[in-house]
Design an enzyme around this catalytic site. Structure first.
Site, short mmCIF file in Angstrom:
data_model
loop_
_atom_site.label_atom_id
_atom_site.label_comp_id
_atom_site.label_asym_id
_atom_site.label_seq_id
_atom_site.Cartn_x
_atom_site.Cartn_y
_atom_site.Cartn_z
N LYS A 1 -31.96 -23.46 20.12
CA LYS A 1 -31.57 -24.39 21.19
C LYS A 1 -32.75 -24.57 22.15
O LYS A 1 -33.31 -23.59 22.63
CB LYS A 1 -30.36 -23.85 21.95
CG LYS A 1 -29.09 -23.76 21.10
CD LYS A 1 -27.94 -23.23 21.94
CE LYS A 1 -26.75 -22.81 21.09
NZ LYS A 1 -26.03 -23.89 20.44
N LYS B 1 -13.16 -17.26 23.50
CA LYS B 1 -12.71 -18.46 22.80
C LYS B 1 -11.50 -19.03 23.52
O LYS B 1 -10.83 -18.33 24.27
CB LYS B 1 -12.33 -18.10 21.36
CG LYS B 1 -13.50 -17.59 20.55
CD LYS B 1 -13.66 -18.41 19.29
CE LYS B 1 -14.83 -17.95 18.46
NZ LYS B 1 -16.00 -18.80 18.60
N HIS C 1 -26.09 -13.60 20.11
CA HIS C 1 -26.32 -14.73 21.02
C HIS C 1 -26.46 -14.33 22.49
O HIS C 1 -27.39 -14.74 23.17
CB HIS C 1 -25.19 -15.76 20.89
CG HIS C 1 -24.96 -16.22 19.49
ND1 HIS C 1 -25.96 -16.30 18.56
CD2 HIS C 1 -23.84 -16.63 18.84
CE1 HIS C 1 -25.48 -16.73 17.41
NE2 HIS C 1 -24.19 -16.95 17.55
N ASP D 1 -19.17 -10.92 17.05
CA ASP D 1 -19.52 -12.31 16.74
C ASP D 1 -20.57 -12.86 17.70
O ASP D 1 -21.42 -13.66 17.30
CB ASP D 1 -18.24 -13.17 16.81
CG ASP D 1 -18.44 -14.58 16.28
OD1 ASP D 1 -19.19 -14.74 15.29
OD2 ASP D 1 -17.84 -15.51 16.83
N ARG E 1 -21.92 -21.64 -7.58
CA ARG E 1 -21.12 -21.29 -8.76
C ARG E 1 -20.45 -22.50 -9.38
O ARG E 1 -20.15 -22.52 -10.57
CB ARG E 1 -20.06 -20.26 -8.38
CG ARG E 1 -20.50 -18.85 -8.75
CD ARG E 1 -19.41 -17.89 -8.46
NE ARG E 1 -18.82 -18.17 -7.14
CZ ARG E 1 -17.96 -17.38 -6.53
NH1 ARG E 1 -17.57 -16.28 -7.10
NH2 ARG E 1 -17.47 -17.69 -5.35
C1 BG6 Z 1 -21.46 -18.60 15.92
C2 BG6 Z 1 -20.17 -17.85 16.05
O1 BG6 Z 1 -22.50 -17.74 15.56
O2 BG6 Z 1 -21.78 -19.23 17.15
C3 BG6 Z 1 -19.06 -18.78 16.48
O3 BG6 Z 1 -19.84 -17.23 14.82
C4 BG6 Z 1 -19.44 -19.52 17.73
O4 BG6 Z 1 -17.85 -18.08 16.65
C5 BG6 Z 1 -20.81 -20.18 17.59
O5 BG6 Z 1 -18.46 -20.51 17.99
C6 BG6 Z 1 -21.29 -20.76 18.90
O6 BG6 Z 1 -22.45 -21.52 18.70
P1 BG6 Z 1 -22.67 -22.90 19.46
O7 BG6 Z 1 -24.01 -23.36 19.00
O8 BG6 Z 1 -21.54 -23.80 19.08
O9 BG6 Z 1 -22.65 -22.57 20.91
#
Ligand code: BG6
Length: 496
Positions: free
Chosen positions: A201, A359, A259, A254, A56
């Site tokens: 990874k 976290k 993951h 999240d 934008r």
């Molecule tokens: C992201 C999350 O998808 O993955 C984050 O939103 C998290 O909160 C991150 O910190 C972790 O990824 P990596 O590659 O730093 O382990």
């Protein structure tokens, strides 16, 4: 040191235009541009590669290029080592930003997409286009719809049109389903590349290579030999500047259906019939479908949520989660989750899988630890040895990437006494790993049309299907919110 063979042996991707929505954002600058630069250095980008940025702000291709120039110099300098001392490879960088175009426009307006189409038609590289949605999640659906309406998803004369969608893919099961429906009303599944950057990874990709490329563990990879599995993704970072996003999301949404479930399904899946995208994604889907539902009281018992309080992480003072910027002072959002899952199939019946992520934890550690069943200890009982030395296989995903085995060995001396010892492999001792972002493989694979490392619609929904009952139970039954001090190993409740 050995060369980075895999990238050098690959064929360059076919020429294409990468259309980046959210080109002025953090993700583009921090990860996508460095990833493209690496692909170019490895000889995997064709001369005809071009970028159309969409945003934008009032920018020109030149001002955008200047921003990226600064970013790439920062990336190279930050990584240190050989990369920093050699400086930026200008020829490689030119192949990335040499053909950079910018479309200023609102993604809510059809005219923006007409203009993108016009620029794509005017390009010299043929009509291959890869649309990258590096924008806020609520824009995924609307952008795909506009792409469809403007006819940009149509594949003609052998050219491809593909869309990479970032995470989060949905906020819950219902929204993920609805987004899949919207996306698949415009695109065929083969045109959709749903990102989970954990699959970029190397160490995550290696889980499959380790399991299916080596014969020695497979006979033990089941309920007869394995006692339980622990999957941990501990982070030292807190919510940083993402308070608004994070407080509306929480650790479960999240990290878990995406993951953690990547790690979980790669460990638990049956051997695929091939390394083809669908063969692998079918096997992953079966794992999720076999997870015993965590409903109601079971969810409260087998899933723990917690929030961090003030503390110290790696010498840095961290405030209470509720005092973080853009976080509700009465927030009930979890920053930690631990859960116990059971897989109801023949391989895993009776083997618990413990997953946890948080976290502001003591140390950064992503690992999969597999504990094997104890040996019958009768042999040692006579010698007066009653210490049980557990046998562990640990896949260390990050940092300090490697694989280790822990077992008992006799302590030298006249008495029979066992001690735990470790046999280890470290990636850095064997391979030269170029500093990379993890996005290189993902972008390259989308360019060559290999969806193995991307999530199919049913994989996404399968993940949500497992966590949704827990989210519902937490909301309905006012599940307790445990606390843990920032910099600790998490709440005591999770150990229980
Ligand atoms: C992201 C999350 O998808 O993955 C984050 O939103 C998290 O909160 C991150 O910190 C972790 O990824 P990596 O590659 O730093 O382990």
């Amino acid at each position: 040191m050995r060369p980075r063979a895999s990238a050098r042996e690959a064929e360059p991707a076919p020429p294409c235009t990468l259309v980046i929505f959210g080109v002025t954002g953090d993700l583009t600058r921090r990860l996508l541009m460095p990833a493209l630069y690496n692909l170019s250095r490895w000889g995997l980008l064709q001369e005809g590669f071009s970028i159309i940025g969409v945003g934008r702000s009032a920018m020109t291709p030149d001002s955008l290029r200047a921003e990226f120039d600064t970013a790439i110099r920062g990336f190279v300098a930050d990584r240190g080592g050989d990369l920093a001392s050699q400086g930026v490879d200008e020829a490689a960088w030119r192949r990335v930003v040499g053909r950079l175009d910018y479309v200023q426009g609102d993604i809510g307006e059809a005219a923006t997409f007409t203009e993108i189409g016009r620029r794509l038609d005017a390009g010299e590289v043929g009509a291959n286009a890869l649309f990258y949605l590096a924008v806020a999640a609520q824009l995924f659906g609307p952008i795909v719809r506009r792409i469809g309406e403007a006819g940009l998803a149509r594949e003609q004369d052998g050219a491809f049109r593909r869309v990479i969608i970032e995470k989060p893919f949905g906020q819950d099961l219902a929204s993920a389903r609805s987004l899949n429906r919207d996306v698949l009303s415009v695109l065929r599944e083969e045109q959709v590349f749903r990102i989970d950057h954990f699959l970029g990874k190397e160490t995550v990709q290696n889980i499959m290579a380790f399991r299916f490329g080596n014969g020695f563990f497979e006979p033990m990879w089941n309920r007869d030999r394995i006692d339980h599995v622990q999957i941990t993704v501990a982070e030292t970072v807190g919510v940083e500047r993402r308070g608004t996003f994070y407080d509306a999301t929480g650790a479960m949404r999240d990290m878990v259906p995406n993951h953690l479930f990547q790690l979980f399904t790669l460990i638990a899946m049956e051997p695929p019939v091939s390394f083809g995208a669908d063969a692998i994604r079918d096997r992953k889907e079966e794992v999720l479908a076999a997870v015993r539902p965590l409903d109601g009281e079971v969810a409260i018992r087998d899933a723990v949520r917690a929030q961090y309080t003030a503390g110290t992480v790696e010498g840095r003072a961290v405030r209470d989660y509720r005092a973080e910027p853009d976080v509700d002072p009465r927030s009930t959002t979890e920053t930690f989750v631990a859960m116990k899952l059971a897989i109801d199939n023949w391989r895993w019946g009776g083997v618990p899988f413990y997953l946890r992520t948080g976290k502001s934890m003591r140390r950064r550690d992503t690992e999969i630890a597999i504990q094997f069943r104890q040996a019958p200890l009768a042999l040692f009982r006579e010698a007066g040895v009653d210490v049980q030395v557990p046998n562990w296989l640990v896949l260390q995903i990050q940092p300090d990437e490697g694989i280790s085995l822990q077992f008992g060995a006799k302590v030298p001396g006249p008495r029979v006494k066992l001690d735990q010892v470790t046999m280890g492999f470290k990636y850095r001792d064997h391979f030269q790993v170029d500093p990379s972002t993890g996005y290189e493989t993902l972008i390259y694979d989308a360019m060559i049309g290999d969806a193995t490392l991307f999530q199919r619609a049913d994989n996404i929904e399968g993940g949500w299907q497992v966590v949704q009952p827990v989210l519902d139970a937490w909301a309905a039954l006012a599940a307790p919110m445990a606390r843990y001090a920032a910099g600790s190993a998490g709440p005591r409740e999770a150990d229980a």
